[in-house]
Structure formats: C-alpha cells, structure tokens
Design a protein around this motif. Structure first.
Motif, PDB file in Angstrom:
ATOM      1  N   ASP A  49       0.814  -1.223   0.000  1.00 34.64           N
ATOM      2  CA  ASP A  49       0.000   0.000   0.000  1.00 34.64           C
ATOM      3  C   ASP A  49       0.845   1.270   0.000  1.00 34.64           C
ATOM      4  O   ASP A  49       0.494   2.271   0.628  1.00 34.64           O
ATOM      5  N   ARG A  50       1.963   1.230  -0.726  1.00 37.66           N
ATOM      6  CA  ARG A  50       2.845   2.403  -0.813  1.00 37.66           C
ATOM      7  C   ARG A  50       2.665   3.179  -2.100  1.00 37.66           C
ATOM      8  O   ARG A  50       2.813   4.411  -2.127  1.00 37.66           O
ATOM      9  N   TYR A  51       2.355   2.467  -3.193  1.00 43.32           N
ATOM     10  CA  TYR A  51       2.314   3.090  -4.510  1.00 43.32           C
ATOM     11  C   TYR A  51       1.041   2.688  -5.251  1.00 43.32           C
ATOM     12  O   TYR A  51       0.548   1.564  -5.103  1.00 43.32           O
ATOM     13  N   LEU A  52       0.543   3.633  -6.028  1.00 48.04           N
ATOM     14  CA  LEU A  52      -0.613   3.395  -6.885  1.00 48.04           C
ATOM     15  C   LEU A  52      -0.203   3.617  -8.331  1.00 48.04           C
ATOM     16  O   LEU A  52       0.491   4.597  -8.646  1.00 48.04           O
ATOM     17  N   TYR A  53      -0.642   2.710  -9.190  1.00 47.29           N
ATOM     18  CA  TYR A  53      -0.347   2.799 -10.623  1.00 47.29           C
ATOM     19  C   TYR A  53      -1.656   2.916 -11.392  1.00 47.29           C
ATOM     20  O   TYR A  53      -2.619   2.187 -11.116  1.00 47.29           O
ATOM     21  N   ALA A  54      -1.703   3.854 -12.318  1.00 41.66           N
ATOM     22  CA  ALA A  54      -2.906   4.102 -13.109  1.00 41.66           C
ATOM     23  C   ALA A  54      -2.560   4.070 -14.585  1.00 41.66           C
ATOM     24  O   ALA A  54      -1.548   4.646 -15.002  1.00 41.66           O
ATOM     25  N   VAL A  55      -3.388   3.382 -15.370  1.00 39.95           N
ATOM     26  CA  VAL A  55      -3.238   3.520 -16.812  1.00 39.95           C
ATOM     27  C   VAL A  55      -3.921   4.811 -17.231  1.00 39.95           C
ATOM     28  O   VAL A  55      -4.920   5.224 -16.632  1.00 39.95           O
ATOM     29  N   ASN A  56      -3.375   5.455 -18.223  1.00 36.88           N
ATOM     30  CA  ASN A  56      -4.016   6.616 -18.848  1.00 36.88           C
ATOM     31  C   ASN A  56      -4.566   6.113 -20.180  1.00 36.88           C
ATOM     32  O   ASN A  56      -3.824   5.940 -21.148  1.00 36.88           O
ATOM     33  N   GLU A  57      -5.879   5.835 -20.188  1.00 37.90           N
ATOM     34  CA  GLU A  57      -6.490   5.123 -21.315  1.00 37.90           C
ATOM     35  C   GLU A  57      -6.768   6.070 -22.481  1.00 37.90           C
ATOM     36  O   GLU A  57      -7.901   6.462 -22.741  1.00 37.90           O
ATOM     37  N   PHE A  72       2.217   6.822  -8.712  1.00 38.94           N
ATOM     38  CA  PHE A  72       1.995   7.755  -7.613  1.00 38.94           C
ATOM     39  C   PHE A  72       2.440   7.104  -6.308  1.00 38.94           C
ATOM     40  O   PHE A  72       2.311   5.893  -6.125  1.00 38.94           O
ATOM     41  N   SER A  73       2.927   7.920  -5.377  1.00 39.65           N
ATOM     42  CA  SER A  73       3.139   7.435  -4.013  1.00 39.65           C
ATOM     43  C   SER A  73       1.904   7.780  -3.201  1.00 39.65           C
ATOM     44  O   SER A  73       1.245   8.794  -3.430  1.00 39.65           O
TER      45      SER A  73
END
Length: 356
Positions: A49-57, A72-73
């Motif tokens: 639960d340290r980093y979040l990853y998002a695709v930019n669709e 993102f952190s």
C-alpha cells in the motif's frame, strides 16, 4: 477503508477520487480528489500500500499513438497521491494494470494495442521503460468488436511464474511464462474460448487450483482448472451471467471472489446487475445464487472489502457507486441505501485507512 476510484475524465470526472468506507455502516464519504490526471481508468496498488499505478487510457500520448502508465506514491497520513512519473504504455487504450507480488514489476494490458507490456519498478516506486512486450494477433467472429486483438486484462498467478492475458479480440486466454527476476514474458500455453465469447477479466480461486473467466460478449463465466506447474488451463464448466428470459442488450465486465473463497460475483452491463454463484470447493464448479440490481447503469468494476461485509459497484454511465451488504453464509447481496455520486467511475481499489 480508503477507496481509490479510477474514472474517465472524458466522462466528466476530475481525476482519481479517494473515498472513505465506514466498515460499520457501509457509508461512503468523499475525502480527496487527485486532479490533472487524464483518463485514469484502471488502478492497481502494490502489496504494501505504498504506490498506486494508473493507466491513462488514451489513443495518443505525447503526440504519438498510444496510452501511458502513471505512478503515484500514497501519503500514509491522509491517503492523497503524489505523482512520481509517467511512461508510454506501448499501446493504445491501456485498460488494465497489475503489480507483481514482489512489487518489482507492473504489467499493463493495452486494449487497442492488442498487447501486454511489463515495466520495472524503481526503488522510489516510479516505473522505467518497458522491458518486455507480447503482441497478440488474430480476429474473432464479432466484426464490430473482434476486428483485431484486444488485450483486456493481465493476471499473475500466486507464485509469479505465469502471467495470464485475456484477449477479447481473439477469443483466447494466453498464458506466458514470467521471469520474476527480469520481467521477461515468453509464450507458454493458450486456452481458447467459444468463438465470439470475448474473454475479459480473470481471477484465481483461493486454492489456486481453479480459475474463473468472465466473457464480455456472450455473457458467460467459465470455470477452469489450473495446472500451476505447467501453466495450463482447461474448461470445467461455462454458465450464463444473465437470466434465460432476458432479451435486452448486455455485456459483462468484472469478476471477483469473496474473501471467504466461497462465492463468485460478476457484473452485467445492460441487465445492470451483479450475478452471484457459490463455488464448490472440491470441483471448482459454480451454482447460481441470484441476480442483484446495482441501482445504476452499466456496472463496470466492483470491489469487495477485505472483511467480506460489503460489495461496492461502480455504475459508470449513471455516475454512482452503490454499496451492498454481503451475507457471509449465503453469499446473497442486499442494498443498504448507501450510494455516492462520482462521474464515470471505472475502477475501485480498497486499502486500509491510514487517516484514522
């Protein structure tokens, strides 16, 4: 819990929303909004639960065809996100992202690109350029939706040995060997669905002996056996996700198993429902329980909290997230009157509430 909501900014959303979920009442309340993030449709969070990853669709990134992957952190004080970096996803319209069990790699399925790409994670949580990519080829009988390969999801098995890619365009679930040291993918085996099924999302049973595939186009769920040593899938059973007497339009979307491992849920868009099944522990086969209306239009993604008390359904086209209570004995869902309005919600990810 904190609930991170991926959205379509082209659908009126402002970026990634952060909500609080009260585990006593099921109430959702707004907490933060991370703006200036383009089309953050699907999210994934590392195991710590340290980093979040998002695709930019997107179809274009930095003036070139393709989408992107953003890192993102997560601020442990208030749950807000701090942008780290962004790289090309190596294909257009990335629609699914996962983090390897050890947190060393991020895998992305590029829908319009028809491929799966692997990205290394740096010590600061940022991502480097892709180190491996597998391109899918082929078509399916549905000329509108299967004119080319469309990688819709990628899943790693429990031991990080195999990566499983569901490709809607070619009616195949492709199993790759995954080198956990280098991130390299290599061909291993394939499972072919019925022509026109349109495989979309995939999940493993808690035992790892079985897997479940939701097929978007023919509105079915397939129960599969999984040989973890060889990385081979075989069909056990296929069931419909909509009632026999339903004649309207429908496509399937998401699939999840309850924390107890006893129940399986899938979402219907058009019928606008969650379908519930009981899982037979020894055989992996499914027994129908019920359909539950989601209280909104087009339930894209849904999530179950780790305690198994609540299911949250993201109704993309009506801009709402509805909360249901789960009967842990029967698997049945009941609406509890808790709903929150979020424009174009696409993906829900839950983490412990750091904020108190």
């Amino acid at each position: 819990m904190l609930v991170y909501v991926g959205t379509y900014t082209s659908g009126g959303a402002e970026g990634i929303y952060v909500l609080k979920l009260n585990l006593a009442s099921g109430e959702l309340t707004p907490w933060k909004t991370i703006k200036s993030v383009t089309e953050p449709s699907f999210l994934s969070i590392d195991g710590k639960d340290r980093y979040l990853y998002a695709v930019n669709e997107t179809m274009e990134f930095n003036g070139k065809p393709g989408g992107a992957l953003s890192a993102f952190s997560i601020d442990r004080k208030d749950g807000s996100l701090k942008f780290i970096d962004q790289v090309p996803s190596r294909g257009a319209a990335p629609c699914n992202v996962i983090v390897s069990n050890d947190g060393k790699f991020v895998l992305v399925a590029n829908y319009m690109g028809g491929n799966v790409s692997v990205f290394p994670v740096r010590p600061d949580g940022g991502v480097g350029e892709s180190v491996s990519q597998m391109q899918h080829t082929g078509t399916g009988p549905n000329k509108d939706r299967q004119e080319s390969a469309h990688a819709h999801s990628v899943t790693l098995d429990a031991k990080n040995r195999f990566a499983i890619a569901a490709d809607l365009g070619v009616d195949k679930v492709i199993v790759y060997k995954f080198d956990a040291a280098t991130g390299r993918l290599s061909p291993n085996s394939q499972y072919a669905t019925k022509p026109g099924a349109g495989p979309r999302h995939f999940t493993f049973s808690h035992s790892g002996k079985f897997a479940y595939l939701i097929n978007e186009l023919d509105c079915t769920i397939s129960a599969l056996s999984y040989d973890a040593e060889r990385g081979v899938l075989a069909e056990l059973q296929t069931v419909k996700t909509i009632p026999e007497n339903y004649t309207g339009q429908n496509t399937c979307a998401d699939i999840h198993i309850s924390p107890s491992g006893k129940f399986l849920y899938g979402s219907n868009r058009g019928h606008d429902s969650i379908v519930s099944f009981a899982i037979e522990e020894k055989t992996g086969k499914l027994t129908y329980i019920e359909h539950t209306a989601t209280g909104g239009k087009t339930p894209r993604n849904f999530a179950i909290d780790p305690t198994g008390k609540f299911l949250l359904a993201a109704n993309q086209n009506s801009g709402s997230i509805t909360v249901f209570a789960i009967d842990t004995e029967t698997g049945r869902l009941s609406a509890i009157g808790k709903k929150i309005d979020i424009p174009a919600p696409v993906c829900l990810k839950l983490v412990p509430n750091f904020t108190g």
